[in-house]
Design an enzyme around this catalytic site. Structure first.
Site, mmCIF file in Angstrom:
data_model
loop_
_atom_site.group_PDB
_atom_site.id
_atom_site.type_symbol
_atom_site.label_atom_id
_atom_site.label_comp_id
_atom_site.label_asym_id
_atom_site.label_seq_id
_atom_site.Cartn_x
_atom_site.Cartn_y
_atom_site.Cartn_z
ATOM 1 C CG ASN A 1 -0.310 -0.011 2.533
ATOM 2 O OD1 ASN A 1 0.694 0.656 2.757
ATOM 3 N ND2 ASN A 1 -0.859 -0.787 3.462
ATOM 4 C CG ASP B 1 -6.740 -9.115 5.120
ATOM 5 O OD1 ASP B 1 -5.546 -8.896 4.853
ATOM 6 O OD2 ASP B 1 -7.175 -9.179 6.283
ATOM 7 C CE LYS C 1 -1.691 5.605 6.201
ATOM 8 N NZ LYS C 1 -2.495 5.367 7.434
ATOM 9 C CD GLU C 2 2.232 -2.309 3.447
ATOM 10 O OE1 GLU C 2 1.671 -2.968 4.345
ATOM 11 O OE2 GLU C 2 2.056 -2.527 2.225
#
Length: 319
Positions: free
Chosen positions: A199, A269, A201-202
Site C-alpha cells: 500500500n 485482505d 504507506k508501506e
C-alpha cells in the site's frame, strides 16, 4: 461479467490472527482518570490476517487452504474453531507453545473505537519451524492443483526471508503464480513473485519519502523498487484514491467511487482476494483494479472484519 470463481483453488500462506471487537456503552467518566467507563454489551471474534484472506476467497466462491502459525493458547483454539466453522482444514497450522496467538482487541463505545489492544509475539520462527512450514507448502502444492499462492505478511514472525525465497522458488518450479501482500520487514525478499501489492504507506516507508498520489511520481518510485525486486507487475493500493498499477509496459491510477467508510479493518485482505481471482480469470489489470477497489470499498462500509460475498458485489454493480 464472469464472477464465477468456483474452479479456482488458492493456497494462502501468512500471519493469521483473531480480530476481536468488544462493543459497549458509557454513561460516565472514571473518577481515576479522564476516560470513559465502558460497560461491555457484545463481543465478536473474527478471523484476521491470512485467515481473513481465506474467508474472503471462500465468500467469493473460490476454494482456499491455509498454512499459518498459532500459539498453544486459548486464542489459538479459538482461531482453529473459527476456521472449522468455515470448513477450513487446520492441519497445516504450526502451533508454537512459546508464542501468543496474535489477537487485536478493539474496544468500541457507541460503535466508535476508543482503544485497540494487541496481544502478539513478533519474533521470527526458528529454522526447524521454518522447514516444517516449507514442507507443508511443498506437500500441498505437490498434491493439489492450486491456481495460485498468496503470501500474506503482517510482520508477526512467520514470513522469514528464507521462507519467502524458498516458497517463491518452489512455486516458480511448479508454474504456480505468487501474489504478495508485503509489510516493511523483508520488503525486498519477494523477488520473482507474480504480483507485488504494497500500500502507499508501506511504499513511502520503504523509500523514506512522502510520495504524491500522481502517476509520474509513482512511476518514478516503482522504477526504484524494480531495481531491487524482480517482479513484472506491481500494484500500489491508495486507500480512498484507488490503486496504481505498473506492469513494465503500462501504468496508471484507477480511481474508485466514494463510499461511506465505517471500518477499514481487513480492506487490504479483501482487495488481494478479489484481485487475485479476477487476475486468474484473465481480466486485464485496469478491470481487476476497478472491481477490487469497489469490493474493498464495500468491505469498509461494514463494521468489523467481514468478507464481501459475490451477491453483494453483483447487487452493488447493478445499482
Amino acid at each position: 461479467m464472469n464472477l464465477d470463481f468456483s474452479d479456482l483453488h488458492i493456497l494462502v500462506v501468512g500471519d493469521s490472527m483473531i480480530d476481536k471487537f468488544v462493543y459497549g456503552r458509557s454513561e460516565r467518566l472514571s473518577p481515576e482518570a479522564p476516560v470513559p467507563v465502558m460497560l461491555p454489551e457484545q463481543e465478536e471474534n473474527n478471523l484476521g490476517g491470512a485467515a481473513n484472506v481465506v474467508c474472503n476467497l471462500l465468500a467469493l466462491g473460490a476454494k482456499a487452504s491455509l498454512v499459518s502459525l498459532i500459539g498453544a493458547d486459548e486464542e489459538g483454539k479459538e482461531l482453529e474453531g473459527l476456521l472449522s466453522k468455515k470448513l477450513v482444514c487446520s492441519s497445516f497450522l504450526l502451533q508454537d507453545k512459546n508464542r501468543k496467538t496474535t489477537t487485536k482487541t478493539r474496544l468500541l463505545i457507541d460503535h466508535k473505537q476508543i482503544l485497540r489492544i494487541d496481544k502478539e509475539d513478533t519474533n521470527y520462527i526458528n529454522p526447524r519451524e521454518e522447514q516444517r512450514i516449507l514442507a507443508s507448502i511443498s506437500d500441498l502444492t505437490g498434491s493439489h492443483n492450486y491456481n495460485a499462492v498468496i503470501l500474506q505478511d503482517y510482520n508477526k514472525g512467520l514470513m522469514t526471508d528464507n521462507l519467502i525465497k524458498q516458497c517463491i522458488a518452489l512455486c516458480q518450479g511448479r508454474d504456480i503464480p505468487v501474489f504478495v501482500d508485503p509489510k516493511h520487514t523483508n520488503f525486498f525478499s519477494y523477488s520473482g513473485c507474480t504480483i507485488f501489492k504494497p500500500n502507499i504507506k508501506e511504499l513511502q516507508h520503504i523509500l523514506q519519502e512522502n510520495i504524491p498520489i500522481s502517476k509520474d511520481y509513482l512511476d518514478s518510485a516503482i522504477l526504484r523498487i524494480r531495481q531491487k525486486i524482480n517482479c513484472n507487475t506491481i500494484i500500489v493500493t491508495l486507500s480512498e484514491k484507488g490503486a496504481y498499477f505498473n506492469d513494465g509496459l503500462e501504468s496508471g491510477i484507477i480511481s474508485t467511487e466514494a463510499l461511506k467508510s465505517i471500518d477499514v479493518s481487513g480492506a487490504g485482505d479483501t482487495f488481494i482476494s478479489i484481485f487475485s481471482l479476477m487476475y486468474l480469470t484473465n481480466y486485464k489489470l485496469p478491470k481487476c483494479l476497478e472491481i477490487s477497489n469497489i469490493v474493498a470499498g464495500i468491505a469498509c462500509t461494514k463494521s468489523n472484519v467481514v468478507a464481501v460475498s459475490i451477491d453483494e458485489i453483483i447487487n452493488h454493480l447493478k445499482s
